[in-house]
Design a protein around this motif. Structure first.
Motif, PDB file in Angstrom:
ATOM      1  N   LEU A   8     -13.156  55.086 -23.251  1.00 53.66           N
ATOM      2  CA  LEU A   8     -13.865  53.809 -23.325  1.00 53.66           C
ATOM      3  C   LEU A   8     -12.868  52.699 -23.027  1.00 53.66           C
ATOM      4  CD1 LEU A   8     -15.848  54.314 -26.653  1.00 53.66           C
ATOM      5  CD2 LEU A   8     -16.677  54.660 -24.326  1.00 53.66           C
ATOM      6  N   HIS A  10     -12.700  48.769 -23.346  1.00 51.46           N
ATOM      7  CA  HIS A  10     -13.437  47.733 -24.063  1.00 51.46           C
ATOM      8  C   HIS A  10     -12.785  46.365 -23.841  1.00 51.46           C
ATOM      9  CE1 HIS A  10     -15.808  45.838 -27.192  1.00 51.46           C
ATOM     10  NE2 HIS A  10     -14.703  45.394 -27.735  1.00 51.46           N
ATOM     11  N   ALA A  11     -13.619  45.383 -23.581  1.00 53.44           N
ATOM     12  CA  ALA A  11     -13.150  44.003 -23.420  1.00 53.44           C
ATOM     13  C   ALA A  11     -13.189  43.313 -24.781  1.00 53.44           C
ATOM     14  CB  ALA A  11     -14.034  43.268 -22.421  1.00 53.44           C
ATOM     15  N   ALA A  12     -12.016  43.013 -25.313  1.00 53.83           N
ATOM     16  CA  ALA A  12     -11.918  42.336 -26.594  1.00 53.83           C
ATOM     17  C   ALA A  12     -11.858  40.828 -26.393  1.00 53.83           C
ATOM     18  CB  ALA A  12     -10.666  42.811 -27.331  1.00 53.83           C
ATOM     19  N   LEU A  17     -14.288  42.193 -18.294  1.00 52.03           N
ATOM     20  CA  LEU A  17     -14.272  43.604 -17.916  1.00 52.03           C
ATOM     21  C   LEU A  17     -14.553  43.775 -16.429  1.00 52.03           C
ATOM     22  CD1 LEU A  17     -13.993  46.513 -19.009  1.00 52.03           C
ATOM     23  CD2 LEU A  17     -16.462  46.515 -19.310  1.00 52.03           C
ATOM     24  N   GLY A  37     -23.469  46.703 -21.802  1.00 53.48           N
ATOM     25  CA  GLY A  37     -23.513  45.264 -22.012  1.00 53.48           C
ATOM     26  C   GLY A  37     -24.337  44.584 -20.944  1.00 53.48           C
ATOM     27  N   HIS A  43     -19.243  44.633 -21.693  1.00 55.41           N
ATOM     28  CA  HIS A  43     -18.139  44.627 -22.651  1.00 55.41           C
ATOM     29  C   HIS A  43     -17.434  45.977 -22.758  1.00 55.41           C
ATOM     30  CE1 HIS A  43     -20.882  46.635 -25.416  1.00 55.41           C
ATOM     31  NE2 HIS A  43     -21.749  45.671 -25.182  1.00 55.41           N
ATOM     32  N   THR A  44     -18.071  47.050 -22.273  1.00 58.35           N
ATOM     33  CA  THR A  44     -17.487  48.384 -22.390  1.00 58.35           C
ATOM     34  C   THR A  44     -17.810  49.204 -21.154  1.00 58.35           C
ATOM     35  OG1 THR A  44     -17.760  48.292 -24.792  1.00 58.35           O
ATOM     36  CG2 THR A  44     -17.361  50.459 -23.844  1.00 58.35           C
ATOM     37  N   LEU A  71      -7.912  43.941 -22.827  1.00 66.84           N
ATOM     38  CA  LEU A  71      -8.698  45.152 -22.668  1.00 66.84           C
ATOM     39  C   LEU A  71      -8.012  46.252 -23.466  1.00 66.84           C
ATOM     40  CD1 LEU A  71      -9.389  45.101 -18.821  1.00 66.84           C
ATOM     41  CD2 LEU A  71     -10.887  44.321 -20.648  1.00 66.84           C
ATOM     42  N   THR A  72      -8.811  47.160 -24.025  1.00 68.42           N
ATOM     43  CA  THR A  72      -8.274  48.306 -24.741  1.00 68.42           C
ATOM     44  C   THR A  72      -8.899  49.570 -24.171  1.00 68.42           C
ATOM     45  OG1 THR A  72      -9.978  48.153 -26.453  1.00 68.42           O
ATOM     46  CG2 THR A  72      -7.905  47.011 -26.878  1.00 68.42           C
ATOM     47  N   GLU A  74      -9.551  53.827 -25.227  1.00 72.50           N
ATOM     48  CA  GLU A  74      -9.492  54.844 -26.272  1.00 72.50           C
ATOM     49  C   GLU A  74     -10.317  56.049 -25.836  1.00 72.50           C
ATOM     50  OE1 GLU A  74     -12.345  54.152 -29.746  1.00 72.50           O
ATOM     51  OE2 GLU A  74     -12.018  52.127 -28.965  1.00 72.50           O
ATOM     52  N   ASP A  76     -13.197  58.684 -25.636  1.00 72.80           N
ATOM     53  CA  ASP A  76     -14.630  58.631 -25.956  1.00 72.80           C
ATOM     54  C   ASP A  76     -14.944  59.837 -26.821  1.00 72.80           C
ATOM     55  OD1 ASP A  76     -17.343  58.115 -26.009  1.00 72.80           O
ATOM     56  OD2 ASP A  76     -17.713  58.867 -23.992  1.00 72.80           O
TER      57      ASP A  76
END
Length: 89
Positions: A8, A10-12, A17, A37, A43-44, A71-72, A74, A76
């Motif tokens: 994933l 993800h836009a924090a 994104l 999103g 957002h993801t 961006l992060t 991780e 899924d």
């Protein structure tokens, strides 16, 4: 070549994104599986790539991100009704 896995991205904090998705569209090592999103501000992203490529992206995001543009990435992991903070002991 290592096996590919799902991750994933993800836009924090409102990070764009779409910038990442534009780059991912031209990178043959990244396969975008799904986008989550609103169409104009997702957002993801669910992506498929090698763990090595994921580590490279994580380092890139960490080095180039700022509090207002981050961006992060991780792994899924499948969701379960028994996962999370309210899981029974």
């Amino acid at each position: 070549m290592p096996d590919k896995s799902r991750f994933l991205v993800h836009a924090a904090l409102g990070a764009p994104l779409n910038d990442f998705l534009t780059v991912a569209a031209t990178d043959t090592d990244i396969k975008v599986i799904d986008i989550i999103g609103p169409r104009d501000r997702p957002h993801t992203a669910v992506v498929e790539l090698s763990p090595d490529k994921a580590q490279q992206l994580e380092q890139h995001f960490r080095l180039t991100g700022t509090p207002s543009h981050q961006l992060t990435i991780e792994p899924d992991r499948p969701l379960s009704m028994f996962s999370g903070p309210f899981a029974p002991f």
